[in-house]
Enzyme design. Structure first.
Site, PDB file in Angstrom:
ATOM      1  NE  ARG A 161     -14.840  -4.568 -17.326  1.00 45.34           N
ATOM      2  CZ  ARG A 161     -13.757  -5.129 -17.859  1.00 45.34           C
ATOM      3  NH1 ARG A 161     -12.576  -4.552 -17.737  1.00 45.34           N
ATOM      4  NH2 ARG A 161     -13.850  -6.248 -18.535  1.00 45.34           N
TER       5      ARG A 161
ATOM      6  CB  CYS B 118      -0.868  -0.029   1.260  1.00 47.43           C
ATOM      7  SG  CYS B 118      -1.874   1.412   1.441  1.00 47.43           S
TER       8      CYS B 118
HETATM    9  P1  IMP Z   1      -1.244  -7.040   3.562  1.00 49.86           P
HETATM   10  O1  IMP Z   1      -1.853  -8.215   4.269  1.00 49.86           O
HETATM   11  O2  IMP Z   1      -0.373  -6.227   4.439  1.00 49.86           O
HETATM   12  O3  IMP Z   1      -0.556  -7.447   2.298  1.00 49.86           O
HETATM   13  O4  IMP Z   1      -2.446  -6.057   3.176  1.00 49.86           O
HETATM   14  C1  IMP Z   1      -3.557  -6.471   2.427  1.00 49.86           C
HETATM   15  C2  IMP Z   1      -4.589  -5.371   2.416  1.00 49.86           C
HETATM   16  O5  IMP Z   1      -4.083  -4.199   1.759  1.00 49.86           O
HETATM   17  C3  IMP Z   1      -5.858  -5.684   1.645  1.00 49.86           C
HETATM   18  O6  IMP Z   1      -6.769  -6.474   2.352  1.00 49.86           O
HETATM   19  C4  IMP Z   1      -6.411  -4.299   1.328  1.00 49.86           C
HETATM   20  O7  IMP Z   1      -7.139  -3.756   2.402  1.00 49.86           O
HETATM   21  C5  IMP Z   1      -5.157  -3.473   1.177  1.00 49.86           C
HETATM   22  N1  IMP Z   1      -4.810  -3.251  -0.244  1.00 49.86           N
HETATM   23  C6  IMP Z   1      -4.891  -4.104  -1.283  1.00 49.86           C
HETATM   24  N2  IMP Z   1      -4.415  -3.555  -2.413  1.00 49.86           N
HETATM   25  C7  IMP Z   1      -4.026  -2.318  -2.080  1.00 49.86           C
HETATM   26  C8  IMP Z   1      -3.453  -1.238  -2.824  1.00 49.86           C
HETATM   27  O8  IMP Z   1      -3.146  -1.343  -4.006  1.00 49.86           O
HETATM   28  N3  IMP Z   1      -3.231  -0.089  -2.131  1.00 49.86           N
HETATM   29  C9  IMP Z   1      -3.532   0.038  -0.805  1.00 49.86           C
HETATM   30  N4  IMP Z   1      -4.028  -0.941  -0.065  1.00 49.86           N
HETATM   31  C10 IMP Z   1      -4.286  -2.119  -0.697  1.00 49.86           C
END
Ligand code: IMP
Length: 493
Positions: A414, A313
């Site tokens: 889209r 993110c």
């Molecule tokens: P991780 O478990 O730290 O990899 O975070 C996963 C979470 O990041 C997901 O469930 C989303 O809420 C969030 N997320 C997914 N894709 C993105 C993105 O491109 N930008 C910001 N947050 C994201």
């Protein structure tokens, strides 16, 4: 000047530690119950709950049907990603809902394939048994790793080395696992291909898998014993998409947005709850009490908490919005508990973004989350929908954000082109099968519960004592002052 300036820094999960409570005979790990509610469903006799507090993120690189099936088998749930056509997404949901435990959709090959090519294929997909079919999917034979010697038979065709259909033990239209099991035991065979009346291959049933499936007490299932499946929606095409997903059998929907405190989400929640009152919808993401109340009043039956903490993110860097996950969960859980006191409705919370270790899961839950959503954790598994690649002699899987250019490509065909990315694309180290990883992760969670003297999640949330720790004490809690020869290859769980 700003409406409000908070001078206390926001906190991440990594800044907290739990103090032990009294461990008793009742809180030994074998007796612990990790069941959690997924959505609030007042008056429903079968409210949706999970048997482990883990949810796979609705992301292209995480939650396809294989992840949906495997995680529900283990007691959790995956949300099938929205960044694809409604038709594809509904087909993925259907695949999870139609999955029959023990019946494996086989990886098939054609009779003309050479043994050398089969050997190459084995290196990437890894299976040892391959049914051989023609263009119409009619079963012609089966070949296992014992039927050829790669060095010796390399130029042979698969059809020259396979066991032909006439010599195979085959089940015709069997869809009862107990019956398949009886046939395998009586015949001393290890694998039973199941075909339809036209001899088209449907499934394989492996003897070694059966006992696992028959004794899988944690499977997360609906009232008809089908695996639970979630799916994500966006705030643009939900009116066309939701009916398809519901028809495919989805149990719970989630509106996928990095910022859920919007009138668009409010409209979607209101439309969904008035048109499909029986399908619970998860709202989010929000990070404040105000956001929580807004979504619950609009009809959310569960709320996802977190902004800016995901491993892929870049929302905080790009937009300056976000908050440490611990602070977000603390504030929202307080609002949730107050709402419960006022109304008697308990709205479960999912902590989302930046949850890495088993300890983070425990801390998020102690702070008030009922479950955690993870992307990176699940992207590393065999069951995520990406192919393995080798980079610098390490086996990796690609992982990218839903707001990254790669995932946005689907959206921009889209809708109006987004002007900037909110996520990145990278790789995570391959970690093997989900079931093997969960053994370790769940053992750590159970061990934490046990140390904190909690028999179940309710007790853990009610009785936990957490302490904010200093940077120095975090350092003290890590390995220090010792030489670790292979420290760079540590894989976290
Ligand atoms: P991780 O478990 O730290 O990899 O975070 C996963 C979470 O990041 C997901 O469930 C989303 O809420 C969030 N997320 C997914 N894709 C993105 C993105 O491109 N930008 C910001 N947050 C994201």
């Amino acid at each position: 000047m700003a409406k409000r300036i908070i001078m206390e820094p926001s906190r991440t999960l990594a800044e907290f530690r739990l103090l032990p409570g009294l461990t008793t005979d009742e809180t030994v790990v074998e007796k612990l119950d990790l069941r959690v509610p997924l959505v609030n469903s007042p008056g429903d006799e079968n409210p949706i709950s999970l048997n482990i507090p883990l949810v796979a993120a609705a992301m292209q690189s995480v939650s396809g049907p294989e992840m949906g099936i495997e995680l529900a088998k283990q007691g959790g749930i995956a949300f099938i990603y929205v960044s694809q056509t409604a038709e594809n997404q509904a087909a993925m949901v259907k695949k999870v809902k139609q999955y029959k435990a023990g019946f494996v959709k086989p990886y098939t090959i054609k009779p003309e394939m050479t043994v050398a090519n089969l050997q190459e294929l084995r290196k990437t997909v890894g299976y040892s048994t391959y049914p051989v079919v023609n263009e119409q999917n009619i079963l012609l034979g089966m070949i296992t790793k014992n039927d050829f010697e790669a060095d010796f038979h390399g130029n042979f065709k698969v059809e020259d080395r396979m066991i032909p259909r006439s010599k195979l033990l085959v089940g015709v239209e069997i869809n009862n696992l107990k019956r398949a099991n009886e046939i395998l035991i009586e015949s001393h065979h290890g694998v039973l291909p199941i075909v339809d009346r036209e001899d088209r291959l449907l499934y394989l049933v492996f003897r070694k898998d059966i006992q696992n499936h028959l004794n899988n007490p944690l499977e997360a299932v609906d009232s008809e014993k089908r695996l639970l499946c979630g799916a994500a929606l966006n705030t643009r095409d939900y009116q066309e998409r939701a009916p398809r997903l519901i028809e495919a059998g989805v149990d719970v929907l989630a509106i996928d947005s990095s910022d859920g405190f919007t009138v668009f989400q409010e409209r979607a929640l209101k439309w969904l709850s008035s048109n499909f009152p029986k399908i619970p919808v998860v709202g989010g993401n929000i990070i404040t009490a105000e956001g929580f109340k807004f979504l619950v009043h609009a009809g959310a039956k569960c709320v996802k908490v977190g902004m800016g903490g995901g491993s892929i993110c870049i929302t905080q860097e790009q937009k300056g919005t976000g908050r440490g996950l611990a602070t977000s969960v603390i504030e929202v859980a307080k609002a949730r508990d107050e709402y419960f006191q006022e109304t008697g409705e308990y709205i479960p919370l999912i902590a989302d973004g930046g949850v890495v270790h088993a300890k983070d899961i425990c801390i998020a839950m102690a702070l008030g989350a009922d479950s955690v959503m993870m992307g990176r954790y699940f992207a590393r598994m065999e069951e995520s929908p990406t192919e393995k690649v080798v980079i610098n002699n390490r086996v990796m899987k690609p992982y990218w954000g839903e707001g990254s250019p790669r995932a946005r490509e689907w959206r921009s065909q889209r809708y109006q082109q987004d002007k900037f990315a909110e996520g990145v694309e990278g790789y995570v180290e391959f970690a093997g099968k989900l079931s093997d990883n969960l053994i370790e992760t769940l053992a750590k969670i159970r061990s934490t519960f046990s140390s904190c003297g909690a028999k179940n999640v309710r007790e853990f949330q009610k009785n936990s004592v957490l302490e904010l720790v200093s940077a120095l004490s975090i350092r003290e809690g890590q390995v220090h002052d010792i030489y670790l020869p292979r420290s760079e290859s540590v894989i976290t769980n």
